[in-house]
Design a protein around this motif. Structure first.
Motif, PDB file in Angstrom:
ATOM      1  N   ALA A 257      39.610  44.525  42.839  1.00 24.44           N
ATOM      2  CA  ALA A 257      40.241  43.480  42.040  1.00 24.44           C
ATOM      3  C   ALA A 257      41.319  44.052  41.131  1.00 24.44           C
ATOM      4  CB  ALA A 257      39.188  42.745  41.212  1.00 24.44           C
ATOM      5  N   LEU A 258      41.089  45.254  40.614  1.00 24.37           N
ATOM      6  CA  LEU A 258      42.074  45.901  39.757  1.00 24.37           C
ATOM      7  C   LEU A 258      43.306  46.307  40.561  1.00 24.37           C
ATOM      8  CD1 LEU A 258      42.576  46.991  36.862  1.00 24.37           C
ATOM      9  CD2 LEU A 258      41.669  49.175  37.650  1.00 24.37           C
ATOM     10  N   ASP A 260      44.316  44.901  43.305  1.00 27.39           N
ATOM     11  CA  ASP A 260      45.001  43.656  43.667  1.00 27.39           C
ATOM     12  C   ASP A 260      45.837  43.138  42.502  1.00 27.39           C
ATOM     13  OD1 ASP A 260      43.877  43.703  46.175  1.00 27.39           O
ATOM     14  OD2 ASP A 260      42.241  42.312  45.677  1.00 27.39           O
ATOM     15  N   GLU A 261      45.303  43.253  41.286  1.00 29.34           N
ATOM     16  CA  GLU A 261      46.055  42.818  40.107  1.00 29.34           C
ATOM     17  C   GLU A 261      47.344  43.616  39.963  1.00 29.34           C
ATOM     18  OE1 GLU A 261      45.577  42.564  35.209  1.00 29.34           O
ATOM     19  OE2 GLU A 261      43.849  43.056  36.477  1.00 29.34           O
ATOM     20  N   GLN A 264      49.908  42.559  42.604  1.00 32.51           N
ATOM     21  CA  GLN A 264      50.479  41.225  42.420  1.00 32.51           C
ATOM     22  C   GLN A 264      51.477  41.170  41.265  1.00 32.51           C
ATOM     23  OE1 GLN A 264      47.042  38.701  41.969  1.00 32.51           O
ATOM     24  NE2 GLN A 264      46.321  39.107  44.061  1.00 32.51           N
ATOM     25  N   ALA A 265      51.561  42.235  40.491  1.00 29.30           N
ATOM     26  CA  ALA A 265      52.490  42.263  39.359  1.00 29.30           C
ATOM     27  C   ALA A 265      53.931  42.246  39.868  1.00 29.30           C
ATOM     28  CB  ALA A 265      52.247  43.502  38.508  1.00 29.30           C
ATOM     29  N   THR A 277      53.345  49.914  35.616  1.00 33.17           N
ATOM     30  CA  THR A 277      52.360  48.839  35.722  1.00 33.17           C
ATOM     31  C   THR A 277      51.019  49.388  36.180  1.00 33.17           C
ATOM     32  OG1 THR A 277      54.072  47.197  36.242  1.00 33.17           O
ATOM     33  CG2 THR A 277      51.794  46.659  36.863  1.00 33.17           C
ATOM     34  N   LEU A 281      47.453  49.650  33.649  1.00 33.81           N
ATOM     35  CA  LEU A 281      46.199  49.045  34.108  1.00 33.81           C
ATOM     36  C   LEU A 281      45.127  50.119  34.279  1.00 33.81           C
ATOM     37  CD1 LEU A 281      47.466  46.430  36.720  1.00 33.81           C
ATOM     38  CD2 LEU A 281      46.290  45.951  34.565  1.00 33.81           C
ATOM     39  N   THR A 285      41.663  50.663  31.916  1.00 36.15           N
ATOM     40  CA  THR A 285      40.365  50.688  32.589  1.00 36.15           C
ATOM     41  C   THR A 285      39.627  51.997  32.316  1.00 36.15           C
ATOM     42  OG1 THR A 285      41.172  49.245  34.351  1.00 36.15           O
ATOM     43  CG2 THR A 285      39.207  50.560  34.829  1.00 36.15           C
TER      44      THR A 285
END
Length: 316
Positions: A257-258, A260-261, A264-265, A277, A281, A285
């Motif tokens: 999920a991270l 994918d985030e 998608q940026a 980016t 992230l 984390t």
């Protein structure tokens, strides 16, 4: 950009250098290619590669910098073969056995002659500096390489006081307890399928992968007195990793999920923005994960003295 390993250090008396001053300090220690007779060299390079001229990327108190290390690869067997040939020629010509000191002198001469022709290996290593937590982490599987990079940072800043991050409970004791007693595991802990068990005597190390760590086989080994020196763990929604008994965190795998985030940026096909980016992230984390890991281990141990790692660089 995503780190694979972490060697963690607590920063003491944090430097007050702002990003502009730090950029200048890193640029002064920028990497220069090896000279003909140099065996190795390390210096700072741009984290974004050729697409940027910045040695430091800082976002929301998270700093990223990258060191480039080059070394010449000269196999010992090649040197030894050449030395043996030269020794044999001299001993035949002079009808005598060479002394140890003479052989050593020949070896040094051979090394100096062959070194400029040796292959050069380059390796980049990233460093993450969390200025809010006063935490530094080096993305390297080797503690020695991590310390080498800290030495470079220390030389660049003039001084750097750091100690390896440590916890109230030794990792080997905590990992053994978690394996022994499922009820002792924190609620957000995910148990993996990899372990390394050390014996207290001379029975060596047992490594197991893709096994049920709650199974009878592992439990019997623990009952025999073995202790967990490495253990695969995870944190729900964040990452999976292998914790080592020196508190090194290796084989990092971030949650899908991270990733994918990050994917998608909107980075506008800007490679530098893409890297930044991913970095922010990842850093957020990792910061939260390190905090939680230390909580699992009973909190951070308080260092009462400055270790050998905490040196001040001196200018000749």
């Amino acid at each position: 950009m995503w780190f694979k390993h972490l060697h963690l250090y607590r920063l003491h008396d944090a430097s007050t250098l702002d990003s502009e001053q730090l950029e200048t300090a890193l640029a002064e220690q920028a990497f220069r290619p090896l000279g003909g007779t140099e065996a190795r060299r390390i210096g700072w390079t741009t984290p974004a590669g050729r697409g940027s001229d910045r040695y430091l990327h800082e976002l929301q108190g998270q700093r990223l910098m990258t060191a480039l290390r080059q070394e010449r690869i000269l196999p010992a067997s090649v040197v030894r073969e050449e030395v043996d040939e030269r020794v044999e020629v001299i001993e035949t010509q002079e009808s005598r056995k060479l002394r140890r000191q003479e052989k050593q002198a020949i070896k040094e001469q051979v090394y100096e002659e062959l070194l400029p022709r040796a292959f050069v290996r380059s390796q980049k290593t990233d460093l993450w500096w969390d200025t809010r937590r006063n935490l530094i982490a080096v993305n390297s599987s080797s503690r020695k390489r991590a310390e080498e990079l800290l030495d470079l940072l220390r030389e660049s800043l003039g001084s750097l006081k750091v100690t390896p991050l440590s916890a109230q409970t030794l990792p080997i004791r905590a990992m053994t307890t978690w394996l022994n007693d499922a009820s002792s595991r924190p609620a957000d802990m995910l148990l993996g399928d990899q372990v390394e068990l050390k014996a207290k005597g001379d029975d060596g190390v047992l490594k197991a992968r893709q096994v049920d760590l709650d199974g009878d086989d592992i439990q019997q080994l623990l009952e025999s007195g073995r202790q967990a020196s490495k253990l695969a763990l995870g944190m729900e929604g964040r990452l999976r990793f292998v914790l080592h008994d020196d508190l090194a965190v290796k084989s990092l795998a971030f949650d899908d999920a991270l990733i994918d985030e990050a994917n998608q940026a909107d980075d506008g096909d800007d490679a530098v923005l893409r890297m930044e980016t991913d970095f922010i992230l990842m850093a957020q984390t990792l910061g939260e994960s390190v905090d939680r890991l230390i909580d699992w281990l009973g909190g951070e141990a308080q260092s009462s003295s400055v270790s050998a790692t905490d040196l001040t660089a001196t200018t000749p």
